[in-house]
Design a protein around this motif. Structure first.
Motif, PDB file in Angstrom:
ATOM      1  N   GLU A  83       0.821  -1.210   0.000  1.00 31.29           N
ATOM      2  CA  GLU A  83       0.000   0.000   0.000  1.00 31.29           C
ATOM      3  C   GLU A  83       0.856   1.261   0.000  1.00 31.29           C
ATOM      4  O   GLU A  83       0.467   2.287  -0.555  1.00 31.29           O
ATOM      5  N   THR A  86       1.488   1.606  -3.713  1.00 28.10           N
ATOM      6  CA  THR A  86       0.348   1.777  -4.618  1.00 28.10           C
ATOM      7  C   THR A  86      -0.558   2.947  -4.253  1.00 28.10           C
ATOM      8  O   THR A  86      -1.184   3.533  -5.138  1.00 28.10           O
ATOM      9  N   ASP A  87      -0.649   3.301  -2.973  1.00 29.62           N
ATOM     10  CA  ASP A  87      -1.575   4.364  -2.570  1.00 29.62           C
ATOM     11  C   ASP A  87      -1.288   5.707  -3.246  1.00 29.62           C
ATOM     12  O   ASP A  87      -2.216   6.353  -3.753  1.00 29.62           O
ATOM     13  N   SER A  90      -2.287   5.414  -6.897  1.00 28.43           N
ATOM     14  CA  SER A  90      -3.743   5.335  -6.997  1.00 28.43           C
ATOM     15  C   SER A  90      -4.381   6.700  -6.778  1.00 28.43           C
ATOM     16  O   SER A  90      -5.294   7.100  -7.503  1.00 28.43           O
ATOM     17  N   GLN A  94      -6.658   8.747  -9.456  1.00 18.43           N
ATOM     18  CA  GLN A  94      -8.030   9.121  -9.123  1.00 18.43           C
ATOM     19  C   GLN A  94      -8.247  10.624  -9.242  1.00 18.43           C
ATOM     20  O   GLN A  94      -9.306  11.075  -9.680  1.00 18.43           O
ATOM     21  N   HIS A 151     -16.878  -4.383  -7.477  1.00 16.74           N
ATOM     22  CA  HIS A 151     -15.755  -4.758  -6.610  1.00 16.74           C
ATOM     23  C   HIS A 151     -15.431  -6.252  -6.749  1.00 16.74           C
ATOM     24  O   HIS A 151     -14.255  -6.644  -6.766  1.00 16.74           O
ATOM     25  N   ARG A 155     -11.945  -7.839  -8.020  1.00 18.78           N
ATOM     26  CA  ARG A 155     -11.234  -8.755  -7.125  1.00 18.78           C
ATOM     27  C   ARG A 155     -10.760  -9.989  -7.888  1.00 18.78           C
ATOM     28  O   ARG A 155      -9.641 -10.472  -7.680  1.00 18.78           O
ATOM     29  N   GLU A 174      -2.800  -2.851  -9.445  1.00 18.57           N
ATOM     30  CA  GLU A 174      -3.770  -2.401  -8.440  1.00 18.57           C
ATOM     31  C   GLU A 174      -4.169  -0.936  -8.574  1.00 18.57           C
ATOM     32  O   GLU A 174      -5.365  -0.613  -8.485  1.00 18.57           O
ATOM     33  N   PRO A 175      -3.234   0.002  -8.800  1.00 12.11           N
ATOM     34  CA  PRO A 175      -3.674   1.400  -8.938  1.00 12.11           C
ATOM     35  C   PRO A 175      -4.645   1.609 -10.095  1.00 12.11           C
ATOM     36  O   PRO A 175      -5.569   2.422  -9.992  1.00 12.11           O
ATOM     37  N   HIS A 177      -6.713  -0.717 -11.239  1.00 15.94           N
ATOM     38  CA  HIS A 177      -7.964  -1.381 -10.887  1.00 15.94           C
ATOM     39  C   HIS A 177      -8.770  -0.614  -9.848  1.00 15.94           C
ATOM     40  O   HIS A 177      -9.981  -0.815  -9.741  1.00 15.94           O
ATOM     41  N   ARG A 178      -8.129   0.248  -9.101  1.00 15.83           N
ATOM     42  CA  ARG A 178      -8.891   1.044  -8.133  1.00 15.83           C
ATOM     43  C   ARG A 178      -9.811   2.043  -8.830  1.00 15.83           C
ATOM     44  O   ARG A 178     -10.739   2.567  -8.219  1.00 15.83           O
ATOM     45  N   GLN A 182     -15.643   2.478 -10.153  1.00 17.07           N
ATOM     46  CA  GLN A 182     -16.378   3.650 -10.620  1.00 17.07           C
ATOM     47  C   GLN A 182     -16.860   3.442 -12.057  1.00 17.07           C
ATOM     48  O   GLN A 182     -17.999   3.767 -12.405  1.00 17.07           O
TER      49      GLN A 182
END
Length: 253
Positions: A83, A86-87, A90, A94, A151, A155, A174-175, A177-178, A182
């Motif tokens: 995280e 990736t956070d 992401s 976003q 979601h 997943r 992952e970033p 896919h976040r 939406q």
């Protein structure tokens, strides 16, 4: 331990120079995760800078998830999690994301995900297989909650990335896919057969992975994402028409 730091030059940002040296020491594993750094006073002496410069440097390192400042205990090197990596990516995506960028997200996935599915077919473990089967079953059971459905959809794809047994792949995917919940929520709401299509192609991808058919998994993923692109295009057209209709109604009233 010998002092790993050297006095910083007086020119430029002192706090940035201190931050850079501490980060370099962490990268070189001079200080491993969980290790305690020298105290603020010791760092001031080693770098020959003020406590203000050291504190600013530590705050920047803490904000980046590299160190933890524990009052009364000291300064410790953090265990860097996925995280932590990736956070920030992401968050950037976003903040930059616009509705018209939905196709860019799908196109990126079309480049990345087919070979990932092939790798998952070759290298997945029993635990990976069990997780993918559960993902598929949960998707089938969902009764029309678009947010939850999106979601569950993502997943499944992220667990395929994990099943590739390449630790870098989930970090890359992952970033991206976040952003998908939406997009997918809107698709499931606007395209009548979107769930039916997702179930159909997830099953084909899953079956190919379980029988370790790398080419079959790759081709199924390509076709799945081609249809996903069509669904996004349909959704964009419908939302554009809806927006135009609302504007016309507003003008008339």
């Amino acid at each position: 331990m010998t002092n790993p730091f050297i006095p910083v030059p007086s020119r430029g940002s002192l706090s940035k120079a201190v931050e850079s040296q501490i980060e370099s020491a962490i990268r070189a594993r001079t200080f491993v995760p969980g290790a305690k750094l020298p105290s603020e006073l010791e760092l001031c002496q080693q770098f020959q800078v003020s406590r203000t410069a050291v504190r600013e440097a530590l705050q920047m390192l803490s904000a980046r998830g590299l160190v933890s400042i524990e009052k009364g205990k000291g300064i410790f090197v953090c265990n860097v999690s996925a995280e932590t990596v990736t956070d920030p990516i992401s968050l950037y995506l976003q903040l930059q994301y616009e509705h018209d960028s939905s196709l860019d997200v799908i196109h990126a996935r079309q480049i990345i995900e087919p070979p990932i599915a092939a790798s998952a077919a070759l290298y997945h473990t029993k635990e990976d297989a069990d997780r993918l089967v559960k993902d598929f079953e949960d998707l089938v059971k969902n009764q029309g909650d678009y947010t939850e459905l999106s979601h569950l959809d993502m997943r499944f794809h992220l667990d395929i990335a994990k099943a590739s047994e390449n630790t870098l792949i989930p970090l890359i995917l992952e970033p991206i896919h976040r952003l998908m919940p939406q997009i997918k929520s809107s698709v499931y709401e606007n395209v009548k057969d979107a769930k039916e299509s997702a179930v159909k192609w997830h099953k084909k991808i899953l079956d190919a992975i379980l029988r370790r058919d790398a080419e079959g998994a790759r081709v199924a993923m390509i076709k799945h994402l081609e249809i996903a692109e069509q669904h996004v295009e349909q959704t964009l057209k419908r939302t554009e028409k809806s927006g135009t209709s609302k504007k016309t109604t507003s003008v008339k009233s």
